[in-house]
Design a protein around this motif. Sequence first.
Motif, PDB file in Angstrom:
ATOM      1  N   VAL A  79     -25.100 -61.858 -29.371  1.00 56.49           N
ATOM      2  CA  VAL A  79     -25.643 -61.066 -28.270  1.00 56.49           C
ATOM      3  C   VAL A  79     -24.465 -60.547 -27.447  1.00 56.49           C
ATOM      4  N   VAL A  80     -24.476 -59.251 -27.148  1.00 58.42           N
ATOM      5  CA  VAL A  80     -23.491 -58.661 -26.236  1.00 58.42           C
ATOM      6  C   VAL A  80     -24.268 -58.053 -25.076  1.00 58.42           C
ATOM      7  N   PHE A  81     -23.871 -58.397 -23.856  1.00 59.37           N
ATOM      8  CA  PHE A  81     -24.582 -57.929 -22.666  1.00 59.37           C
ATOM      9  C   PHE A  81     -23.570 -57.296 -21.717  1.00 59.37           C
ATOM     10  N   ALA A  82     -23.712 -55.984 -21.494  1.00 59.36           N
ATOM     11  CA  ALA A  82     -22.786 -55.255 -20.618  1.00 59.36           C
ATOM     12  C   ALA A  82     -23.535 -54.704 -19.414  1.00 59.36           C
ATOM     13  N   LYS A  83     -22.817 -54.569 -18.307  1.00 54.47           N
ATOM     14  CA  LYS A  83     -23.428 -54.099 -17.059  1.00 54.47           C
ATOM     15  C   LYS A  83     -22.638 -52.897 -16.525  1.00 54.47           C
ATOM     16  N   TYR A  84     -23.322 -52.065 -15.766  1.00 52.23           N
ATOM     17  CA  TYR A  84     -22.629 -50.929 -15.153  1.00 52.23           C
ATOM     18  C   TYR A  84     -23.461 -50.393 -14.003  1.00 52.23           C
ATOM     19  N   GLY A  85     -22.985 -49.310 -13.410  1.00 56.40           N
ATOM     20  CA  GLY A  85     -23.698 -48.740 -12.269  1.00 56.40           C
ATOM     21  C   GLY A  85     -23.039 -49.048 -10.946  1.00 56.40           C
ATOM     22  N   HIS A  86     -21.828 -49.653 -10.998  1.00 57.30           N
ATOM     23  CA  HIS A  86     -21.079 -49.954  -9.779  1.00 57.30           C
ATOM     24  C   HIS A  86     -19.656 -49.412  -9.903  1.00 57.30           C
ATOM     25  N   GLN A  87     -19.067 -49.104  -8.775  1.00 57.52           N
ATOM     26  CA  GLN A  87     -17.703 -48.606  -8.742  1.00 57.52           C
ATOM     27  C   GLN A  87     -16.731 -49.728  -9.090  1.00 57.52           C
TER      28      GLN A  87
END
Length: 544
Positions: free
Chosen positions: A360-368
């Motif tokens: 499982v690979v879990f990436a996050k984004y949406g922040h500076q």
Amino acid sequence: MKKLISVLLAVIMTVTVFSPAVSASAASYKLLDIPVVRIFGDGEPLYNKDGEVIFHFSEMLSKGDEIEKNELYSSVINVVMPFLVEGLGTGNFDRYYAALEKEIGELFAEARLDENGNPAEGQGVSKERIRTMENWLKNPKCRNFIFWYDWRLDPYESAASLKAYIERIKFVTGKDKVSVQSFCLGTSVIVAYIEKYGTDDLYGVSFDSSVVGGAEIISEPISGKFRINGNAINRFIADCNANGLFNVDEFVNQTLDLLMKTGVVGSVVGVVREKLYYRLFEGVTSALALSTFFTWPVYWSAVTEDDYDNAINYVFGKEGSEKRIKYAGLIAKLDNYDEKVRRKLPEILKQVEADGVKIVVFAKYGHQIVPIIESSDAIADQYVSATRASFGATTSTVYGTLGEDYIADRLAEDKGKYISPDKQIDASTCLFPDYTWFAKGVNHTDRPDAEYEILYAAMRADRQLTVDDFKYTQFMVYDNDTKVMSVMTEENCNTYNWEANDDEDNPTTKNEGISALIRSLLRWLTGLLKILAKLIPSKAAVTD
């Protein structure tokens, strides 16, 4: 009988709707009785042999005022500044570098490792944590474990401790395999583990907010890519305000924006870079790195393959330098990880898949991303870009989307399903495109329930699960206020706390620059009027 049937149907529907797997195809797999071990990165308090805290990020922040007014002020102003003045006059900053490293280093004396990357005797996690781990190992029915460790150390040393812990878990539970959920710097430890011990002990492994492929916030500042970006600072402040980390008045942002649009900030930064930056940066980088966090091998594991050689030169100097000789033992550990893990990462990870280990690979984004680096316009979670956390996703910058032609090409290749609804991510280029999830609106350190839900199901499923097995799909959005994760759509995908306008932030013509300046000035004047309106008493108040 009809009543009984109705009750049974209601029960069946309830179980179906609220099943822990929350999968559209839940019946196609089942969850096995697999022990799960979680391993996190930095942040856990570390203690000396007397049980006193030697380092904790939150404690450092809470004592910021005290340090600023006393030790730090005394060190930098009264001791270090004269050497800086001397350097500006002579062009030789060696005494300044040495003084800076010595004085700042004393503030981090207990937390720093020695020249070989080793801690002082008796340092590590709390005795309470150790007792908790031991208690878990006394319960044969326990299936959820946390591996607490001295996260500063060489990932290979931590991997050896993890190996011993896993062997004990297997013995106590009677299971021949475990699944490991790794987060942040913990991903460096599990990859070192896999490189050294293989995958025989592993049923599944997750890489959540991974930095094993590099984290820009660590890699770029110590390899010569330190940059101050005023627009990114504005966006970062907006994120921190929205997340409740701290609160900065909107007028401060408006003032900073106006200073940038008028060229004041750019001019000052330009002069500093031209006059001092290239003469000072390498020495200051080395002094600050070795007096604070970069005797910790685990932080070096987050340096990218492209930046590693430059980072070594910036921090320790060229081959044969005094620091290269002094820190030879530490550098040997760093080079060993570089050779065995960093340079072979894709090969190691693909072998994990070939061995049948669930991934499982879990990436996050949406922040500076923290705004002190060249990559300040990257799609990121404040610390690491979505590209690196996902092992290769193609992304736009914060200023736009992947573009119509690019998306048309992916559609022609029948890869349209890998394009995010906000058109900022193409997951088809990931190392594991079908095992990689993206959550927008979640920062690096947040872990919503839905995140754990996916990780636990995938780590215990009787087959390799893909993004098609969950109701959340490959792309999700998170509402920080309601704490709810939802499927991303074109309608709900804009979760940013700010607006990135490339024409305003990076004007390419004189007219665009003037237009951006006028808009910024109007915003600033509006903000000023709001402040004045609060300060000037109303007629009613004066009359009373």
